[in-house]
Each structure stands twice: as C-alpha cells, then as structure tokens.
Write a protein that holds these residues in place. Structure first.
Motif, PDB file in Angstrom:
ATOM      1  N   ASP A 163      14.173 -14.386  34.076  1.00 46.42           N
ATOM      2  CA  ASP A 163      14.287 -15.243  32.678  1.00 46.42           C
ATOM      3  C   ASP A 163      14.796 -14.634  31.720  1.00 46.42           C
ATOM      4  N   THR A 164      15.968 -15.283  31.254  1.00 41.30           N
ATOM      5  CA  THR A 164      16.891 -14.769  30.221  1.00 41.30           C
ATOM      6  C   THR A 164      16.116 -14.364  28.893  1.00 41.30           C
ATOM      7  N   LYS A 165      14.923 -15.218  28.476  1.00 42.94           N
ATOM      8  CA  LYS A 165      14.391 -14.940  27.088  1.00 42.94           C
ATOM      9  C   LYS A 165      13.692 -13.375  27.407  1.00 42.94           C
ATOM     10  N   LYS A 166      12.972 -13.197  28.556  1.00 40.20           N
ATOM     11  CA  LYS A 166      12.434 -12.021  28.718  1.00 40.20           C
ATOM     12  C   LYS A 166      13.307 -10.833  28.788  1.00 40.20           C
ATOM     13  N   ALA A 167      14.646 -11.196  29.367  1.00 41.44           N
ATOM     14  CA  ALA A 167      15.552 -10.213  29.619  1.00 41.44           C
ATOM     15  C   ALA A 167      16.286  -9.735  27.970  1.00 41.44           C
ATOM     16  N   LEU A 168      16.273 -10.724  27.152  1.00 40.28           N
ATOM     17  CA  LEU A 168      16.498 -10.447  26.015  1.00 40.28           C
ATOM     18  C   LEU A 168      15.662  -9.394  25.033  1.00 40.28           C
ATOM     19  N   LEU A 169      14.516  -9.775  25.503  1.00 38.87           N
ATOM     20  CA  LEU A 169      13.376  -8.842  24.685  1.00 38.87           C
ATOM     21  C   LEU A 169      13.405  -7.209  25.194  1.00 38.87           C
ATOM     22  N   MET A 170      13.536  -7.524  26.707  1.00 39.19           N
ATOM     23  CA  MET A 170      13.489  -6.034  27.550  1.00 39.19           C
ATOM     24  C   MET A 170      14.740  -5.405  27.240  1.00 39.19           C
ATOM     25  N   LEU A 171      15.772  -6.002  27.004  1.00 44.11           N
ATOM     26  CA  LEU A 171      17.137  -5.262  26.423  1.00 44.11           C
ATOM     27  C   LEU A 171      16.965  -4.755  25.092  1.00 44.11           C
ATOM     28  N   ALA A 172      16.492  -5.481  24.202  1.00 40.12           N
ATOM     29  CA  ALA A 172      16.260  -5.100  22.795  1.00 40.12           C
ATOM     30  C   ALA A 172      15.180  -3.751  22.725  1.00 40.12           C
ATOM     31  N   LYS A 173      14.285  -3.763  23.436  1.00 36.86           N
ATOM     32  CA  LYS A 173      13.264  -2.705  23.554  1.00 36.86           C
ATOM     33  C   LYS A 173      14.034  -1.435  24.092  1.00 36.86           C
ATOM     34  N   PHE A 174      14.774  -1.776  25.129  1.00 35.40           N
ATOM     35  CA  PHE A 174      15.692  -0.517  25.473  1.00 35.40           C
ATOM     36  C   PHE A 174      16.401   0.025  24.290  1.00 35.40           C
ATOM     37  N   TYR A 175      17.116  -1.093  23.695  1.00 37.01           N
ATOM     38  CA  TYR A 175      18.132  -0.523  22.752  1.00 37.01           C
ATOM     39  C   TYR A 175      17.431   0.292  21.585  1.00 37.01           C
ATOM     40  N   ILE A 176      16.392  -0.500  21.077  1.00 38.35           N
ATOM     41  CA  ILE A 176      15.736   0.246  19.940  1.00 38.35           C
ATOM     42  C   ILE A 176      15.086   1.607  20.085  1.00 38.35           C
ATOM     43  N   ASN A 177      14.833   1.677  21.338  1.00 42.24           N
ATOM     44  CA  ASN A 177      14.272   3.045  21.982  1.00 42.24           C
ATOM     45  C   ASN A 177      15.265   4.167  21.922  1.00 42.24           C
ATOM     46  N   LYS A 178      16.354   3.525  22.581  1.00 40.48           N
ATOM     47  CA  LYS A 178      17.669   4.445  22.568  1.00 40.48           C
ATOM     48  C   LYS A 178      18.046   5.282  21.064  1.00 40.48           C
ATOM     49  N   LEU A 179      17.640   4.404  20.175  1.00 46.77           N
ATOM     50  CA  LEU A 179      18.174   4.747  18.701  1.00 46.77           C
ATOM     51  C   LEU A 179      17.253   5.825  18.194  1.00 46.77           C
ATOM     52  N   ASN A 180      15.752   5.836  18.493  1.00 42.95           N
ATOM     53  CA  ASN A 180      14.905   6.735  17.815  1.00 42.95           C
ATOM     54  C   ASN A 180      14.890   6.452  16.297  1.00 42.95           C
ATOM     55  N   ILE A 181      14.609   5.348  15.959  1.00 44.74           N
ATOM     56  CA  ILE A 181      14.786   4.951  14.293  1.00 44.74           C
ATOM     57  C   ILE A 181      13.269   4.671  13.987  1.00 44.74           C
ATOM     58  N   LYS A 182      13.102   4.902  12.986  1.00 49.36           N
ATOM     59  CA  LYS A 182      11.572   4.537  12.192  1.00 49.36           C
ATOM     60  C   LYS A 182      11.566   3.223  11.950  1.00 49.36           C
ATOM     61  N   VAL A 183      10.509   2.534  12.373  1.00 52.19           N
ATOM     62  CA  VAL A 183      10.289   0.791  11.997  1.00 52.19           C
ATOM     63  C   VAL A 183       8.983   0.510  11.563  1.00 52.19           C
ATOM     64  N   VAL A 184       9.547  -0.264  10.591  1.00 51.16           N
ATOM     65  CA  VAL A 184       8.310  -1.013   9.662  1.00 51.16           C
ATOM     66  C   VAL A 184       8.172  -2.196  10.168  1.00 51.16           C
ATOM     67  N   GLY A 185       7.167  -2.848  10.549  1.00 47.16           N
ATOM     68  CA  GLY A 185       6.893  -4.346  11.081  1.00 47.16           C
ATOM     69  C   GLY A 185       6.321  -4.928   9.875  1.00 47.16           C
ATOM     70  N   ILE A 186       6.510  -5.791   9.726  1.00 46.36           N
ATOM     71  CA  ILE A 186       5.872  -6.730   8.530  1.00 46.36           C
ATOM     72  C   ILE A 186       5.470  -8.261   8.943  1.00 46.36           C
ATOM     73  N   THR A 187       4.136  -8.566   8.795  1.00 45.91           N
ATOM     74  CA  THR A 187       3.810  -9.943   9.110  1.00 45.91           C
ATOM     75  C   THR A 187       2.700 -10.275   8.034  1.00 45.91           C
ATOM     76  N   GLY A 188       2.420 -11.535   8.205  1.00 46.74           N
ATOM     77  CA  GLY A 188       1.286 -12.086   7.290  1.00 46.74           C
ATOM     78  C   GLY A 188       1.637 -13.683   7.127  1.00 46.74           C
ATOM     79  N   SER A 189       0.588 -14.390   6.633  1.00 43.02           N
ATOM     80  CA  SER A 189       0.621 -15.840   6.506  1.00 43.02           C
ATOM     81  C   SER A 189       1.670 -16.257   5.431  1.00 43.02           C
ATOM     82  N   THR A 190       1.675 -15.492   4.219  1.00 43.16           N
ATOM     83  CA  THR A 190       2.882 -15.766   3.369  1.00 43.16           C
ATOM     84  C   THR A 190       3.403 -14.455   2.945  1.00 43.16           C
ATOM     85  N   GLY A 191       4.433 -14.600   2.303  1.00 42.57           N
ATOM     86  CA  GLY A 191       5.207 -13.325   1.762  1.00 42.57           C
ATOM     87  C   GLY A 191       5.905 -12.293   2.401  1.00 42.57           C
ATOM     88  N   LYS A 192       6.067 -12.599   3.824  1.00 44.29           N
ATOM     89  CA  LYS A 192       6.588 -11.747   4.823  1.00 44.29           C
ATOM     90  C   LYS A 192       8.211 -11.414   4.416  1.00 44.29           C
TER      91      LYS A 192
END
Length: 470
Positions: free
Chosen positions: A90-119
């Motif tokens: 599944d290429t959609k899953k492959a996109l996510l898996m590759l992104a996961k590998f890539y960001i882990n390779k960078l060792n960068i601080k990540v801030v995730g933001i969610t919410g109904s409004t104001g994201k």
C-alpha cells in the motif's frame, strides 16, 4: 532533504525491489509527476478519483531515481534504466513508514498541534515564539493529514532544531497514525468544539480522538491544553500536563488583556506570579490570546525566557485567509475564509465587533461536518451575530434559513445564490469606512468573494504589510 540510500528506503517501507536502476542519489519525495524533478523519489498514491500508478512510467522518464508502486502497470523494460522500482502492499502506508524512518533519522524535537479550531494560528504562534531561540520548521498551510504531514516531514533536514507540525483529523485513529509517524515530544490541544461531530457524534468522542496525540509519548512527553475550554478543564494525563487560559485555573494565565483592532496585548501569570514582561502579538481577537498562551507554555517547556518569548511573538508570520485585515479606500475586509466551525465563527464575529468601522457587515456560508447539529449551529451563529450588533448579515449556502431564523431581523438580513450577487449588492450600498467579514467552510471558496471585493478598491493587508494591487 537529508541523504537516504535505496536500501534504507526498501527496509523502511518493507518493499520489494522489482527493478534495479542506476541512480543512487535521491533529492526529494514527490507524489505529483507534474512537479517531479530529476533524481526525485516518486510515490504512486491512489485516490478516490485517480491512481498514480498510471503515471509511474512518466515519472521515470522525467528522471525519477525511484518509483514506489503498489500496482505494476508497465513492463520493466519500459522504465528508464536509471530508475529503480519498488513494489509495496500500500503506497499510502509506505509514505507514512518512510516519513517515520526519515524523521527518526534526524533526531529533531517535535511539537504536535491539534484541536477543533485554531490549529493553524497556534502553529504559527508556536513557531514564531520558538524561532527566537531555535531554528524552527512549521507545517506549510494546513498540510496536516496522512498525505500532507509526511510530505512536510520530508522538507526537514538536520539544520532544524524543532519541527512544529499541525495534525488534523475527521475520525478516530487518524491522529494516532500521524503521531506514530511524527512521535511528538510536546503535544498541544487548542480546544474541543463541534468540528467533525458528524463522524464522531459527540464532543466527548472528539476529545478521545484528539487525545490520540499522546499515543506515542515517551515518559518525558508534555501535553499542553487550553483549560478555558470546558472539556479540557478537568482532563488528566499520565504524562506531564500543563494548562493555560484566561479565566480558568491554569499553570499559565493571561491577564491585563488589551484587545485592539489588529493586535492583542496581555501579561502573564506564571503559577501565581505576575510576569513583568508584557506580550504584544500582531493578530486580532481574544481567542488568539488563548492560542498565544499555548505558545508561551510550549516555550517555557523549551527553557525560553519571557524576554525571548516576547521577541519571538514579533516574528509572527500568519497563514493566509485567517483573520487577515485588508484596508481599502472605501472599506475594510476581514478575510477569514479558509475554514469555519461554530467556535471560529463566534471568534470572527468578535473580531468584526472590535474593528473600527461605520457599518459592520458579515458574509457567511455553510459550516460543514456538523451532522444533525448543523441547523441549530448555523442558527446559533445568527443569534450571536445579532447579539453583537452586526449591522448586516449576508449568507449563501444551504443553511440560509437557519441564519435568518437566528438573526431574526429581516431588515438587516440578505441571502444570495452567487458570489456576483453578493458583490453587486455590496457595491451598491457599501459606504466609506464600512467593515466586511467573509467566512465559510473551505469548500465554498469564499476567497472568490474576497478577490471581487478587493477589486472594488485599492487594498492594503495590514497583517503582513503586503500591498494588493488590482
């Protein structure tokens, strides 16, 4: 994008190498053959109305170093000899898996933001504040879903200290999947409203879906929430929890509020102690004080001083079509037409009320994904507009009757079927110094109305100092 090898890509996406090409350099990840460049990796995503596997050969001919597919549409001999072809389930899953590998390779601080409004506004604010001390990457626009977020991750490199990533959802497990990829160190929830209630049925379920942002926390994960929101006031977490607000009990409170036409000013109470450093942010609205306080808390987690925080707010660059105030020779436009929900409608009405002008005019369209609550939600927005003494309400869309019933003033209400009818009507009645707010859900594309209104006179965008010439 940092260098990754073909073998790293194969391992990351659990792929099968079906054709070995000559190229070993990979510049970028691309999902659109119209913009693909030499030595890009092409991932063939399937959508409801298209199958990008049909374009793998085109990508190869344009110089793709790798084509990742889940359906082989062409003979191996047809591909450019320089292109490797990797097949996955599944290429959609492959996109996510590759992104996961890539960001882990960078060792960068990540801030995730969610919410109904104001994201998006909060993302802009957090990125601005942190930029006073760190090199910060932020999600462009609202690339916040299972396609957009990984594409943002591939724009990162090791030069960045922090990635501020917006995370959207319309149902359960979507934020879970995004966090499995991005694995945020700090998570922010702006509020819990009615957006996507059509799918999730209750606000309590929306809260559960948003709380998925902590699903992949380490033991050092930090959750920051707006405790002025009723469903976030009393939440608990096994991770470190920080609450911010104006009225509610919180770790960080805003006080001495000064809400001006195009900016906000306030002070901060840090765990009961008044901070001398004042905060000034060049965006309007009381709701943006709440968003700003989330940024303050995030900065404090990152060991920033209040002086650094105040400097960071000066660096704010806002995303377009979100409460952009556009001054013209005849009238002022408040462009907030990127999206709409009940909470953001009320916030926009407040901004309209605080903007200097002779006559206050609101142009509203449909709010989507409200399910059985839709009629009442549109009616309540009409009621709120009336309570704030909006001088004229103009609506388009399927809930005109609901707006009309809520506003309950036939002399100050108009409904139309087309953008041109709205603009033609306004051109005939608008006066020097009037203010027009334009807002609806994204699919209605109300920027078309804004563009036509801008054509009526020379306008200056005072939020980002860009002059719009027509």
């Amino acid at each position: 994008m940092e260098y990754i090898t073909t073998n790293e890509i194969i391992d990351a996406i659990h792929g099968e190498l079906v054709l070995q090409g000559e190229k070993t350099k990979h510049n970028n990840i691309c999902i659109d053959t119209r913009i693909i460049k030499d030595e890009d990796v092409f991932i063939a995503i399937k959508g409801e109305n298209f199958n990008a596997n049909d374009y793998a050969l085109e990508a190869s001919k344009k110089g793709a170093s790798i084509c990742i597919i889940d359906d082989m549409k062409f003979k191996r001999s047809e591909f450019n000899k320089k292109t490797s072809v990797i097949k996955v389930e599944d290429t959609k899953k492959a996109l996510l898996m590759l992104a996961k590998f890539y960001i882990n390779k960078l060792n960068i601080k990540v801030v995730g933001i969610t919410g109904s409004t104001g994201k998006t506004s909060t993302k802009d604010l957090v990125a601005a504040v942190l930029s006073a001390k760190f090199k910060v990457f932020k999600t462009l626009g609202n690339f916040n879903n299972e396609i957009g977020l990984p594409m943002m991750i591939f724009k990162l490199d090791k030069s960045y200290d922090v990635a501020v990533l917006e995370m959207g959802m319309s149902d359960f497990k979507e934020i879970h999947n995004l966090c499995e990829v991005a694995n945020p160190d700090i998570a922010i929830i702006t509020n819990i409203g009615m957006s996507h209630i059509e799918n999730l049925k209750t606000r309590e379920n929306i809260l559960k879906a948003k709380m998925e942002i902590t699903d992949f926390f380490s033991e050092n994960g930090v959750l920051i929430v707006n405790s002025d929101n009723d469903l976030l006031q009393d939440i608990t977490s096994k991770y470190k929890l920080i609450k911010t607000g104006i009225d509610a009990k919180a770790d960080y409170n805003a006080c001495n509020l000064n809400i001006l036409e195009n900016k906000i000013k306030f002070n901060i109470i840090d765990k009961g102690n008044l901070i001398e450093t004042g905060i000034e942010v060049n965006i309007p609205g009381r709701h943006n004080i709440l968003n700003s306080m989330l940024a303050v808390a995030c900065a404090r987690v990152m060991d920033m001083s209040y002086k650094e925080i105040a400097v960071g707010f000066k660096k704010l660059e806002v995303t377009s079509m979100r409460l952009n105030i556009i001054k013209g020779k005849r009238f002022t436009i408040i462009n907030d037409c990127y999206n709409a929900s009940p909470d953001s409608m009320l916030a926009a009405i407040d901004v309209l009320g605080n903007t200097r002008g002779t006559t206050k005019i609101a142009i509203f369209g449909t709010m989507r994904e409200l399910g059985d609550s839709a009629y009442d939600a549109h009616k309540q927005v009409g009621e709120y507009a009336k309570s704030k003494n909006i001088d004229l309400l103009i609506t388009l869309g399927e809930f005109n009757d609901a707006y009309k019933e809520g506003f309950n003033d036939i002399d100050k209400y108009r409904s139309f079927e087309t953008y041109n009818q709205v603009v033609s009507f306004l051109d005939g009645i608008i006066k020097q110094g009037d203010v027009v707010l334009v807002k609806a859900s994204r699919y209605m594309k109300f920027e078309g109305i804004v563009n036509e209104l801008e054509n009526l006179n020379f306008c200056e965008n005072i939020n980002n100092k860009e002059v719009i010439k027509k």
